[in-house]
Design a protein around this motif. Sequence first.
Motif, PDB file in Angstrom:
ATOM      1  N   UNK A 129       0.840  -1.206   0.000  1.00  0.00           N
ATOM      2  CA  UNK A 129       0.000   0.000   0.000  1.00  0.00           C
ATOM      3  C   UNK A 129       0.870   1.248   0.000  1.00  0.00           C
ATOM      4  N   UNK A 130       1.891   1.247   0.825  1.00  0.00           N
ATOM      5  CA  UNK A 130       2.783   2.400   0.911  1.00  0.00           C
ATOM      6  C   UNK A 130       3.485   2.654  -0.417  1.00  0.00           C
ATOM      7  N   UNK A 131       3.847   1.601  -1.121  1.00  0.00           N
ATOM      8  CA  UNK A 131       4.505   1.737  -2.422  1.00  0.00           C
ATOM      9  C   UNK A 131       3.563   2.345  -3.449  1.00  0.00           C
ATOM     10  N   UNK A 132       2.326   1.853  -3.479  1.00  0.00           N
ATOM     11  CA  UNK A 132       1.328   2.381  -4.422  1.00  0.00           C
ATOM     12  C   UNK A 132       1.066   3.858  -4.149  1.00  0.00           C
ATOM     13  N   UNK A 133       0.887   4.200  -2.876  1.00  0.00           N
ATOM     14  CA  UNK A 133       0.626   5.593  -2.505  1.00  0.00           C
ATOM     15  C   UNK A 133       1.815   6.486  -2.871  1.00  0.00           C
ATOM     16  N   UNK A 134       3.020   5.993  -2.634  1.00  0.00           N
ATOM     17  CA  UNK A 134       4.227   6.766  -2.949  1.00  0.00           C
ATOM     18  C   UNK A 134       4.296   7.082  -4.444  1.00  0.00           C
ATOM     19  N   UNK A 135       4.049   6.064  -5.280  1.00  0.00           N
ATOM     20  CA  UNK A 135       4.084   6.268  -6.738  1.00  0.00           C
ATOM     21  C   UNK A 135       2.984   7.225  -7.173  1.00  0.00           C
TER      22      UNK A 135
END
Length: 203
Positions: free
Chosen positions: A25-31
Amino acid sequence: MYKFFFKRILDFSISLLALVCLSPILLVVTIWLHFANKGAGAFFYQERPGKDAKIFKIIKFKTMTDEKGADGELLPNDKRITKIGSILRAASIDELPQLINVVRGDMALIGPRPLMPRYLKLYSPEQARRHDVRPGITGWAQVNGRNAITWTEKFKLDVWYVDHCSFILDCKIVYKTIVSVIKRKDIEYDGNSLNSEGFNGHN
């Protein structure tokens, strides 16, 4: 024993596990934020005082762009906040990167919220005791009144937490925080306008 030893072990273990579990989730939000913020980056860093007033950089998801007007000044906040930024704030997801601060030892999961360094000189000696423990992502003052109480009252709650910190109390704060987030009841995680609420540091 809990306050000075086990609390830190629990904070580190829970935060590290949460970061691992939430990493997709954190990766998706970061991108997503990388593009939504128009090149302004996905993370927001700001100096805050931690335990013993030692300065560290707090980490949050960046919910606004850095767009400026014709005068070269940043546009008002309501003009710069992105749609995803509004969603992240409403769900308190913008606070999740602070788990990194907890793992690093800058913060705890539960404790007084860290304010801006410029307010350090305004605290009375009693209010300054809020820095006897690590600041938290959420805290006793944040789940007991929010903007319905004055800054003086909030600081009294912070100091009360310092004196009564326990595993049971932390569990109670976590429960009340989760309930508030689920109900989408806005909890005040940050407070950066002390003077606007009449705080003078000596009340």
